[in-house]
Design an enzyme around this catalytic site. Structure first.
Site, PDB file in Angstrom:
ATOM      1  N   ARG A  15       0.842  -1.209   0.000  1.00 48.24           N
ATOM      2  CA  ARG A  15       0.000   0.000   0.000  1.00 48.24           C
ATOM      3  C   ARG A  15       0.878   1.261   0.000  1.00 48.24           C
ATOM      4  O   ARG A  15       0.971   1.962  -0.996  1.00 48.24           O
ATOM      5  CB  ARG A  15      -0.925  -0.016   1.229  1.00 48.24           C
ATOM      6  CG  ARG A  15      -2.083   0.969   1.172  1.00 48.24           C
ATOM      7  CD  ARG A  15      -1.731   2.408   1.495  1.00 48.24           C
ATOM      8  NE  ARG A  15      -1.205   2.601   2.852  1.00 48.24           N
ATOM      9  CZ  ARG A  15      -0.685   3.744   3.267  1.00 48.24           C
ATOM     10  NH1 ARG A  15      -0.606   4.786   2.465  1.00 48.24           N
ATOM     11  NH2 ARG A  15      -0.208   3.852   4.498  1.00 48.24           N
ATOM     12  N   ASP A  16       1.570   1.492   1.095  1.00 49.37           N
ATOM     13  CA  ASP A  16       2.320   2.751   1.224  1.00 49.37           C
ATOM     14  C   ASP A  16       3.454   2.816   0.209  1.00 49.37           C
ATOM     15  O   ASP A  16       3.775   3.887  -0.312  1.00 49.37           O
ATOM     16  CB  ASP A  16       2.895   2.849   2.653  1.00 49.37           C
ATOM     17  CG  ASP A  16       3.185   4.279   3.068  1.00 49.37           C
ATOM     18  OD1 ASP A  16       3.209   5.155   2.186  1.00 49.37           O
ATOM     19  OD2 ASP A  16       3.393   4.523   4.258  1.00 49.37           O
ATOM     20  N   HIS A 208       4.492   3.769  12.775  1.00 48.72           N
ATOM     21  CA  HIS A 208       4.690   3.728  11.320  1.00 48.72           C
ATOM     22  C   HIS A 208       5.702   4.837  11.016  1.00 48.72           C
ATOM     23  O   HIS A 208       5.371   6.016  11.090  1.00 48.72           O
ATOM     24  CB  HIS A 208       3.332   3.993  10.664  1.00 48.72           C
ATOM     25  CG  HIS A 208       3.357   4.187   9.189  1.00 48.72           C
ATOM     26  ND1 HIS A 208       2.803   3.281   8.312  1.00 48.72           N
ATOM     27  CD2 HIS A 208       3.840   5.191   8.401  1.00 48.72           C
ATOM     28  CE1 HIS A 208       2.938   3.721   7.062  1.00 48.72           C
ATOM     29  NE2 HIS A 208       3.568   4.882   7.094  1.00 48.72           N
ATOM     30  N   HIS A 210       8.781   6.678   8.742  1.00 52.31           N
ATOM     31  CA  HIS A 210       9.495   6.859   7.476  1.00 52.31           C
ATOM     32  C   HIS A 210      10.948   7.198   7.791  1.00 52.31           C
ATOM     33  O   HIS A 210      11.256   7.773   8.827  1.00 52.31           O
ATOM     34  CB  HIS A 210       8.819   7.943   6.634  1.00 52.31           C
ATOM     35  CG  HIS A 210       7.557   7.456   5.986  1.00 52.31           C
ATOM     36  ND1 HIS A 210       7.490   7.105   4.664  1.00 52.31           N
ATOM     37  CD2 HIS A 210       6.329   7.198   6.503  1.00 52.31           C
ATOM     38  CE1 HIS A 210       6.271   6.687   4.377  1.00 52.31           C
ATOM     39  NE2 HIS A 210       5.545   6.720   5.485  1.00 52.31           N
ATOM     40  N   CYS A 241       5.083   9.818   0.656  1.00 50.77           N
ATOM     41  CA  CYS A 241       3.714  10.309   0.837  1.00 50.77           C
ATOM     42  C   CYS A 241       3.433  11.261  -0.301  1.00 50.77           C
ATOM     43  O   CYS A 241       4.121  12.262  -0.443  1.00 50.77           O
ATOM     44  CB  CYS A 241       3.545  11.003   2.187  1.00 50.77           C
ATOM     45  SG  CYS A 241       1.911  11.781   2.352  1.00 50.77           S
ATOM     46  N   ASN A 250       9.296   4.086   3.998  1.00 58.24           N
ATOM     47  CA  ASN A 250       9.333   3.553   5.357  1.00 58.24           C
ATOM     48  C   ASN A 250      10.680   2.888   5.602  1.00 58.24           C
ATOM     49  O   ASN A 250      11.403   2.569   4.668  1.00 58.24           O
ATOM     50  CB  ASN A 250       8.241   2.496   5.537  1.00 58.24           C
ATOM     51  CG  ASN A 250       6.859   3.075   5.398  1.00 58.24           C
ATOM     52  OD1 ASN A 250       6.336   3.182   4.304  1.00 58.24           O
ATOM     53  ND2 ASN A 250       6.274   3.479   6.496  1.00 58.24           N
TER      54      ASN A 250
HETATM   55 ZN    ZN Z   1       3.528   6.145   5.400  1.00 59.12          ZN
END
Ligand code: ZN
Length: 304
Positions: A15-16, A208, A210, A241, A250
């Site tokens: 996803r990210d 979470h 980065h 992002c 991340n």
């Molecule tokens: Zn993120």
């Protein structure tokens, strides 16, 4: 040093990570990636996002991806979920059979407007609608910009706590503090993690992070000292992002698993398989990943 004996790694790369890649990634590649990650021992994964295809075209196959993988993974006991920005996304996730969703609200008003095009209050109103319409779905609240904001700069602890209080009153099941742009330092991570876990003892708390400034692993270690044991990372360090200029990916899942192996903390994840997956991503997508482990020469690692 004393830590939890076991850490729950939440893989967010599909996803990210993938949502930030401009070139279209074929649906078959996404499904294979999710399969390979589960085969490597990943048991918890945010695997896609039910956002509007115009906002993030890369995620337009969210329904196909979810419907293809869901049955086999739920049977295996894996926890898979998707990010949703609104009630519409939550309903689709629910219809696809997901029991858990991630809902993002930024501690910073300005980032929330840039990210979701809503004020924080409007986001909380939408959360309330999701809770009312889908009373049984598990909601993971992602607190974006919990450690700093690209527009606001510093984000106060009170801003974070007040947002979580409002969301907890509506009804959430997990909190995740997100360092959206990678500005947190270990002291800040330790202090905010402790404060939030004391304030909300009944809600599981995850992080979470980065790795924009190379603080990822140090920050996870600080969080472990604060008693946190749920960590979101991304295979290969993919990510960023789209609405936070300059944010890097991340912390790489294989880098965190490697560190945890070294200090004797169990993850039940095969680091060699993760490195293999990252190498396939590099070769197939013709990109250079930021992961440290993927760049280690096999002759000096013991990786076969
Ligand atoms: Zn993120």
């Amino acid at each position: 040093m004393k830590f939890h004996k076991q850490i729950e790694i939440v893989e967010v790369g599909p996803r990210d990570g993938l949502q930030n890649l401009k070139d279209w990634i074929p649906t078959e590649f996404k499904i294979k990636l999710i399969n390979d990650l589960i085969a490597a021992g990943i048991n918890t994964m945010e695997m896609t996002s039910f956002v509007h295809p115009k906002a993030i075209p890369q995620m337009k196959d969210a329904e196909t991806v979810t419907k293809t993988v869901i049955g086999q993974f739920i049977d295996k006991g894996a926890r898979i979920f998707a990010l949703v920005p609104n009630l519409r996304g939550a309903k689709i996730a629910d219809e696809c059979g997901l029991k858990e969703i991630t809902y993002v609200v930024s501690a910073s008003e300005k980032h929330n407007l840039a990210n979701i095009n809503r004020t924080v209050e409007q986001s909380l109103d939408e959360l309330a609608k999701i809770r009312t319409e889908l009373p049984n779905i598990q909601i993971r609240l992602d607190v974006a910009t919990a450690f700093g904001c690209p527009f606001l700069g510093d984000v106060s602890e009170d801003l974070v706590i007040n947002l979580i209080k409002a969301a907890a009153d509506i009804g959430i099941n997990t909190i995740t503090l997100c360092d959206t742009i990678g500005v947190a330092n270990p002291k800040q991570v330790y202090e905010l993690s402790q404060k939030v876990s004391k304030e909300f003892p009944n809600l599981p708390l995850g992080l979470h992070l980065h790795d924009t400034r190379g603080m990822g692993l140090a920050n996870y270690l600080a969080a472990m000292e604060a008693g946190i044991s749920i960590f979101e990372t991304s295979i290969g360090g993919l990510g960023g992002c789209p609405f936070a200029p300059g944010a890097a990916g991340n912390t790489a899942t294989e880098d965190l698993v490697n560190m945890l192996n070294g200090i004797g903390v169990e993850t039940n994840i095969d680091v060699n398989k993760l490195v293999d997956i990252s190498r396939v991503i590099e070769d197939t997508l013709e990109m250079k990943l930021t992961s440290h482990m993927v760049n280690v020469n096999t002759s000096c690692t013991g990786i076969q």
